[in-house]
Scaffold this motif. Structure first.
Motif, short mmCIF file in Angstrom:
data_model
loop_
_atom_site.label_atom_id
_atom_site.label_comp_id
_atom_site.label_asym_id
_atom_site.label_seq_id
_atom_site.Cartn_x
_atom_site.Cartn_y
_atom_site.Cartn_z
N ARG A 291 0.89 -1.37 -0.13
CA ARG A 291 0.06 0.11 0.17
C ARG A 291 0.83 0.94 -0.11
N PHE A 292 1.91 1.32 0.69
CA PHE A 292 3.32 2.11 0.98
C PHE A 292 3.98 2.34 -0.80
N VAL A 293 4.19 1.39 -1.24
CA VAL A 293 4.75 1.53 -2.69
C VAL A 293 3.83 2.00 -3.50
N ASN A 294 2.75 0.66 -3.89
CA ASN A 294 2.03 1.64 -5.05
C ASN A 294 0.60 1.52 -4.87
N GLY A 295 0.20 1.68 -3.82
CA GLY A 295 -1.61 2.16 -3.28
C GLY A 295 -1.61 3.19 -2.16
N ASP A 296 -2.29 3.39 -1.54
CA ASP A 296 -3.45 4.78 -1.45
C ASP A 296 -2.53 5.36 -0.59
N LEU A 297 -1.07 5.08 0.08
CA LEU A 297 -0.22 5.63 0.57
C LEU A 297 1.19 5.55 0.28
N SER A 298 1.10 5.61 -1.67
CA SER A 298 2.63 6.13 -2.20
C SER A 298 2.40 7.28 -2.06
N GLY A 299 4.18 7.38 -2.21
CA GLY A 299 4.24 9.24 -2.38
C GLY A 299 4.50 10.27 -1.35
N LEU A 300 4.36 9.09 0.40
CA LEU A 300 4.63 9.60 1.13
C LEU A 300 5.98 9.52 1.88
N PHE A 301 5.77 8.00 2.15
CA PHE A 301 6.69 7.61 3.28
C PHE A 301 7.64 5.78 3.03
N GLU A 302 7.45 5.92 1.50
CA GLU A 302 7.78 4.64 1.16
C GLU A 302 9.79 4.70 0.47
N ASP A 303 9.91 6.32 0.23
CA ASP A 303 11.43 6.45 0.34
C ASP A 303 12.45 7.66 1.07
N HIS A 304 13.03 7.89 0.64
CA HIS A 304 14.09 8.75 1.07
C HIS A 304 13.87 10.16 1.80
N SER A 305 13.31 10.09 2.86
CA SER A 305 13.48 11.63 3.38
C SER A 305 14.19 12.93 2.20
N THR A 306 12.76 13.72 2.25
CA THR A 306 13.35 14.83 0.89
C THR A 306 13.00 16.30 2.17
N VAL A 307 13.04 15.99 3.13
CA VAL A 307 13.09 17.19 4.01
C VAL A 307 13.88 17.03 5.43
N SER A 308 14.69 17.78 6.55
CA SER A 308 15.27 17.07 7.70
C SER A 308 14.63 17.83 8.66
N PHE A 309 14.68 17.42 10.05
CA PHE A 309 14.08 18.15 10.89
C PHE A 309 14.74 18.86 11.93
N ASP A 310 14.61 20.11 11.93
CA ASP A 310 15.30 21.31 12.16
C ASP A 310 15.42 21.47 13.97
N ASP A 311 16.53 20.72 14.19
CA ASP A 311 16.52 20.42 15.44
C ASP A 311 16.65 21.81 17.02
N ASP A 312 16.93 23.01 15.97
CA ASP A 312 16.90 24.46 16.72
C ASP A 312 16.06 25.02 16.27
N ALA A 313 14.34 24.42 15.82
CA ALA A 313 13.62 25.24 15.11
C ALA A 313 12.69 26.31 16.51
N PRO A 314 12.14 26.18 17.23
CA PRO A 314 11.35 26.77 18.50
C PRO A 314 10.16 25.46 18.57
N ILE A 315 9.51 25.80 17.17
CA ILE A 315 8.21 24.49 17.33
C ILE A 315 8.24 23.58 15.51
N VAL A 316 8.41 22.58 15.42
CA VAL A 316 8.45 21.44 14.25
C VAL A 316 6.52 20.76 14.39
N VAL A 317 5.62 21.38 12.92
CA VAL A 317 4.64 20.80 13.01
C VAL A 317 4.73 20.31 11.93
N VAL A 318 4.33 18.83 11.61
CA VAL A 318 3.87 18.32 10.41
C VAL A 318 2.36 18.60 10.39
N ASP A 319 2.34 18.69 9.00
CA ASP A 319 0.68 19.11 8.92
C ASP A 319 0.20 17.83 7.86
N THR A 320 -0.76 16.67 8.36
CA THR A 320 -0.78 15.86 8.02
C THR A 320 -2.68 15.85 7.87
#
Length: 528
Positions: A291-320
């Motif tokens: 499902r993650f590779v070819n299904g309804d969840l593809s394009g989100l979690f199946e490959d390498h990250s395109t962003v990195s976590f900003d450890d110094d940011a006062p707030i980090v929000v993952v908008d889902t």
């Protein structure tokens, strides 16, 4: 009942001025007590009446035919305070950001989970986690946003692993340096839940490798079990997942993804001549990861990250918010992935950072036995990592979505919620009263009170004490406009976009004088 005369002397008077004042008051008292030359006219007592208090008694219950003469009493303000003890509670002190007004003490109420954890008195707490419970539009999210944003002035940071409604995005964008990661819709952002994450400070190579391996296998098992409601991974299926992960680590140079794990699982299913049992155990997990590779969840979690976590940011929000339109199962699987990706970064104790981890609709992190056990372990280690998990629920019944009735999963979910020591209870519905008494050990009087709370008011349980707090009493126009959850949000007597302020001591409109819980309002009572 006797009446006493109490004299007060202002500070800063000289000795001469004090003596002169006392002489004048003594002279006035002697003149008042002197015998009268003319007899006073005394009114006849009211005729006896018959009523609920018995025949011959007035409505007050007794006759007072003559006043009682009690000599005056002099004392300092420090001693006079002892005449009416326990009227106002001492509160939590002045450490941490202001969250609202303590309606019992009519004073500002400060709260910081790290300060209460450091408090060794009976007002302290043994945990930094907070359970937030309340009905829709009770003010939960706005109050937590207030706490988090004001805490940033004290050096604390915040992480929202999954923002299902897109409410926290506006907060992160309004705070300088805030970081927003948007998933789904027109965004091509990808997060790899199997990322190694930064190396934890102060651990050996062996310890670090073991922690990375454990986190990866936990994520995989949680994803598979969440996608198969009511099913449990067998020992063979778990072994197949572990085998696929190890092969993937070897073939990719320790850069595994869900796509490469799916490829390895597919390969294992075809190796019936090598290990028939392992090949059979790889079938179910491979269908889930498909499902993650070819299904309804593809394009989100199946490959390498395109962003990195900003450890110094006062707030980090993952908008889902874009993902939640696809259904509950997609939302649950997405929340498992985003939470694991965040935890790989923030679980570094020696970084000496303190963070809030806000879990909106926290029951979504408890979808399977594996995720529940990971969740429980994460809560236990929160103080070790300097983290305060804020778990937000609309009602205790939200946890009924976890497992079957009387199942191990549901009982564990209720146990996790009940074990969170710090609790903020907002307005609840009628049917929720019995549940919080049973599940959270809330006194019946408090449960009745919670049904009558106004928006922004909540019962706070910290350590062994409880408090009645109005968070909106200290809100500013800027905070109100930023933190309101929808355009229809309206405070009592106000309109959208208009902030209404309430006097903290004006409680008659909420709790009638003859209410059963009225007596509780005069003081914060210790919970035994």
């Amino acid at each position: 009942m006797t009446r006493q005369r109490i004299d007060f002397e202002p500070g800063g008077l000289s000795g001469k001025e004090r003596r002169q004042g006392r002489r004048e008051r003594a002279s006035d008292q002697r003149h008042h007590d002197a015998p009268r030359t003319q007899p006073r006219e005394r009114a006849l007592p009211e005729p006896a009446v018959s009523g609920p208090f018995g025949p011959g008694l007035a409505e007050s219950g007794y006759w007072n035919l003559a006043p009682v003469n009690v000599p005056p009493h002099q004392a300092t303000s420090q001693h006079v305070a002892g005449i009416y003890p326990f009227v106002a509670d001492a509160g939590l002190g002045h450490r941490g950001p202001i969250l609202g007004v303590d309606l019992n003490a009519d004073a500002l109420w400060h709260f910081s989970p790290w300060e209460t954890y450091a408090d060794s008195t009976d007002r302290g707490s043994f945990s930094t986690n907070v359970l937030v419970l309340g009905a829709y539009r009770a003010g939960k999210s706005a109050v937590i946003k207030t706490l988090v944003s004001r805490s940033m002035a004290f050096g604390h940071q915040a992480v929202v692993p999954s923002d299902p409604k897109g409410e926290w995005r506006a907060v992160a964008e309004a705070i300088p340096g805030g970081n927003v990661i948007r998933l789904g819709g027109a965004f091509d952002t990808r997060l790899n839940p199997l990322d190694r994450g930064p190396r934890r400070t102060g651990v050996s190579d062996e310890q670090h490798e073991q922690m990375v391996k454990q986190r990866r296998i936990t994520v995989l098992t949680s994803l598979v079990q969440a996608a198969l409601p009511g099913a449990h991974l067998s020992a063979v299926e778990h072994a197949a997942l572990l085998e696929a992960l190890e092969r993937c680590i070897t073939h990719t140079g320790d850069r595994p993804t869900l796509r490469t794990v799916f490829t390895e699982l597919s390969q294992i299913t075809s190796e019936t001549d090598r290990d028939r049992h392992l090949a059979h155990g790889a079938i179910q997990p491979s269908f889930v990861l498909r499902r993650f590779v070819n299904g309804d969840l593809s394009g989100l979690f199946e490959d390498h990250s395109t962003v990195s976590f900003d450890d110094d940011a006062p707030i980090v929000v993952v908008d889902t918010s874009e993902l939640f339109a696809r259904g509950d199962l997609v939302a649950q699987l997405s929340q498992i992935c985003t939470t694991a990706w965040n935890q790989a970064v923030i679980s570094d104790r020696d970084a000496h950072k303190t963070r809030y981890v806000i879990r909106e609709e926290g029951w979504r992190d408890m979808t399977s036995l594996a995720s529940l056990q990971m969740y429980q372990q994460w809560l236990k280690l929160s103080r070790h990592y300097g983290i305060s998990n804020i778990v937000i629920l609309h009602k205790m019944g939200d946890l009924d979505a976890v497992g079957e009735a009387d199942s191990q999963e549901r009982n564990l979910a209720y146990s996790i919620a009940g074990d969170i020591e710090n609790k903020f209870i907002f307005r609840i519905n009628q049917q929720e009263s019995a549940s919080i008494q049973q599940r959270l050990n809330v006194p019946p009087a408090h449960a009745d009170m919670a049904r009558q709370l106004r928006k922004g008011e909540f019962l706070a349980y910290v350590g062994q004490y409880s408090y009645l707090v109005d968070a909106f009493a200290t809100s500013t126009d800027w905070e109100y406009e930023l933190f309101k959850t929808d355009d229809a949000m309206e405070l009592p007597g106000g309109s959208p976009g208009e902030l209404q302020y309430f006097e903290p001591h004006d409680l008659d409109s909420v709790w009638p004088v003859d209410s059963d819980v009225d007596g509780w309002l005069t003081s914060s009572k210790e919970l035994k």
